[in-house]
Write a protein that holds these residues in place. Structure first.
Motif, PDB file in Angstrom:
ATOM      1  N   TRP A  82       8.276 -37.875  50.455  1.00  0.00           N
ATOM      2  CA  TRP A  82       8.022 -39.056  49.612  1.00  0.00           C
ATOM      3  C   TRP A  82       8.269 -38.741  48.139  1.00  0.00           C
ATOM      4  O   TRP A  82       8.855 -39.527  47.403  1.00  0.00           O
ATOM      5  CB  TRP A  82       6.585 -39.523  49.837  1.00  0.00           C
ATOM      6  N   THR A  83       7.810 -37.553  47.723  1.00  0.00           N
ATOM      7  CA  THR A  83       7.981 -37.189  46.319  1.00  0.00           C
ATOM      8  C   THR A  83       9.417 -36.777  46.006  1.00  0.00           C
ATOM      9  O   THR A  83       9.767 -36.630  44.831  1.00  0.00           O
ATOM     10  CB  THR A  83       7.005 -36.067  45.907  1.00  0.00           C
ATOM     11  N   GLU A  84      10.222 -36.558  47.027  1.00  0.00           N
ATOM     12  CA  GLU A  84      11.655 -36.404  46.780  1.00  0.00           C
ATOM     13  C   GLU A  84      12.213 -37.696  46.188  1.00  0.00           C
ATOM     14  O   GLU A  84      13.098 -37.681  45.347  1.00  0.00           O
ATOM     15  CB  GLU A  84      12.396 -36.099  48.084  1.00  0.00           C
ATOM     16  N   PRO A  87       9.344 -38.798  42.470  1.00  0.00           N
ATOM     17  CA  PRO A  87       8.772 -37.540  41.966  1.00  0.00           C
ATOM     18  C   PRO A  87       7.709 -37.710  40.878  1.00  0.00           C
ATOM     19  O   PRO A  87       6.937 -36.786  40.637  1.00  0.00           O
ATOM     20  CB  PRO A  87       9.999 -36.799  41.419  1.00  0.00           C
ATOM     21  N   ARG A  88       7.649 -38.852  40.234  1.00  0.00           N
ATOM     22  CA  ARG A  88       6.692 -38.995  39.138  1.00  0.00           C
ATOM     23  C   ARG A  88       5.385 -39.656  39.552  1.00  0.00           C
ATOM     24  O   ARG A  88       4.472 -39.777  38.745  1.00  0.00           O
ATOM     25  CB  ARG A  88       7.332 -39.802  38.007  1.00  0.00           C
ATOM     26  N   ARG A  89       5.335 -40.115  40.753  1.00  0.00           N
ATOM     27  CA  ARG A  89       4.143 -40.837  41.179  1.00  0.00           C
ATOM     28  C   ARG A  89       2.998 -39.883  41.521  1.00  0.00           C
ATOM     29  O   ARG A  89       3.233 -38.798  42.041  1.00  0.00           O
ATOM     30  CB  ARG A  89       4.469 -41.715  42.384  1.00  0.00           C
ATOM     31  N   VAL A 118       4.920 -26.323  45.082  1.00  0.00           N
ATOM     32  CA  VAL A 118       5.691 -27.557  44.923  1.00  0.00           C
ATOM     33  C   VAL A 118       4.858 -28.737  44.418  1.00  0.00           C
ATOM     34  O   VAL A 118       5.416 -29.717  43.929  1.00  0.00           O
ATOM     35  CB  VAL A 118       6.395 -27.960  46.245  1.00  0.00           C
ATOM     36  N   PHE A 119       3.545 -28.617  44.547  1.00  0.00           N
ATOM     37  CA  PHE A 119       2.683 -29.719  44.114  1.00  0.00           C
ATOM     38  C   PHE A 119       1.679 -29.257  43.066  1.00  0.00           C
ATOM     39  O   PHE A 119       1.144 -28.146  43.153  1.00  0.00           O
ATOM     40  CB  PHE A 119       1.869 -30.275  45.294  1.00  0.00           C
ATOM     41  N   GLN A 149       0.685 -34.300  42.670  1.00  0.00           N
ATOM     42  CA  GLN A 149       1.940 -34.665  42.017  1.00  0.00           C
ATOM     43  C   GLN A 149       2.985 -33.623  42.354  1.00  0.00           C
ATOM     44  O   GLN A 149       2.655 -32.441  42.548  1.00  0.00           O
ATOM     45  CB  GLN A 149       1.784 -34.656  40.492  1.00  0.00           C
ATOM     46  N   ARG A 150       4.213 -34.021  42.359  1.00  0.00           N
ATOM     47  CA  ARG A 150       5.293 -33.068  42.557  1.00  0.00           C
ATOM     48  C   ARG A 150       5.495 -32.261  41.277  1.00  0.00           C
ATOM     49  O   ARG A 150       5.521 -32.821  40.189  1.00  0.00           O
ATOM     50  CB  ARG A 150       6.580 -33.839  42.891  1.00  0.00           C
ATOM     51  N   ARG A 151       5.631 -30.963  41.413  1.00  0.00           N
ATOM     52  CA  ARG A 151       5.936 -30.147  40.242  1.00  0.00           C
ATOM     53  C   ARG A 151       7.384 -30.351  39.839  1.00  0.00           C
ATOM     54  O   ARG A 151       8.237 -30.549  40.699  1.00  0.00           O
ATOM     55  CB  ARG A 151       5.731 -28.664  40.559  1.00  0.00           C
ATOM     56  N   PRO A 152       7.679 -30.275  38.549  1.00  0.00           N
ATOM     57  CA  PRO A 152       9.077 -30.299  38.140  1.00  0.00           C
ATOM     58  C   PRO A 152       9.816 -29.120  38.764  1.00  0.00           C
ATOM     59  O   PRO A 152       9.212 -28.076  39.043  1.00  0.00           O
ATOM     60  CB  PRO A 152       9.000 -30.148  36.615  1.00  0.00           C
TER      61      PRO A 152
END
Lengths: 161, 49
Positions: A82-84, A87-89, A118-119, A149-152
């Motif tokens: 989902w965060t793919e 990614p900012r959510r 990754v998170f 959150q997804r990490r950059p």
């Protein structure tokens, strides 16, 4: 990551809803993951539950189908998927009760090394003044919910401890 | 194995997933499947605000 996963996942066109089949001693049970936009900007709730295909979709049950880690592992990878796309959510994860929330904490702790890469995972809990605050994840602390959150990408290789 | 490769665990699991579109799930768009959970989450976030 130590968790096994279910590899066949159905998804909606907008990737807000996922479905996969839990297979255990109690038979085959459809699991649904749904992300729902919250009124607070940027936040989405993650709900994981059983779906019998009927009208009553608000399940609070614990199935005990003998595959808890596999279900949670699948949910974790679904969050990654989902965060793919988004990614900012920010994702709010809250158990349906204190026991469930503790279960999530145990699962996070067990897979912490992999998840932390990754998170960005933070906790939502009470401070001394009983005010609800967001704080860094503490594996020993009891939180009311978790924010993921997804990490950059540039943080993937060397996440902060 | 270099450091980047060792950090691919979830990425590797993700690559193993087989996604399939579901018209049934499409039909549930705008349907909140877990209203009590969502309601609790809204309440919590409002308190945070």
């Amino acid at each position: 990551m130590n968790f096994p996963i279910y590899k066949d996942i159905y998804n909606s066109r907008d990737w807000m809803t996922f479905q996969f089949e839990s297979n255990g001693p109690k038979g085959r049970i459809w699991k649904v993951i749904q992300f729902t936009r919250m009124r607070k900007r940027g936040y989405y709730n993650l709900a994981l539950g059983d779906w019998n295909g009927g009208d009553d979709l608000d399940f609070e049950t614990v199935t005990h189908n003998g595959d808890r880690e596999k279900v949670l592992g699948t949910a974790a990878v679904a969050v990654f998927a989902w965060t793919e796309r988004y990614p900012r959510r920010k994702i709010l994860i809250q158990g349906s009760n204190a026991v469930r929330t503790r279960l999530y904490r145990m699962a996070i702790n067990k897979a912490w090394n992999e998840l932390n890469k990754v998170f960005l995972i933070r906790g939502l809990g009470r401070n001394e003044a009983n005010k609800l605050v967001i704080s860094a994840y503490d594996p020993k602390k009891i939180f009311e919910a978790y924010i993921v959150q997804r990490r950059p990408l540039n943080e993937f290789a060397n996440p902060p401890p | 194995m270099n450091k980047d490769m060792k950090n691919q665990d979830i990425v590797e699991l993700y690559s193993q997933l087989r996604f399939r579109r579901s018209p049934e799930l499409d039909s549930l768009r705008n349907t909140v499947l877990f209203p009590r959970k969502v309601s609790r989450a809204q309440t919590l976030l409002e308190e945070l605000a």
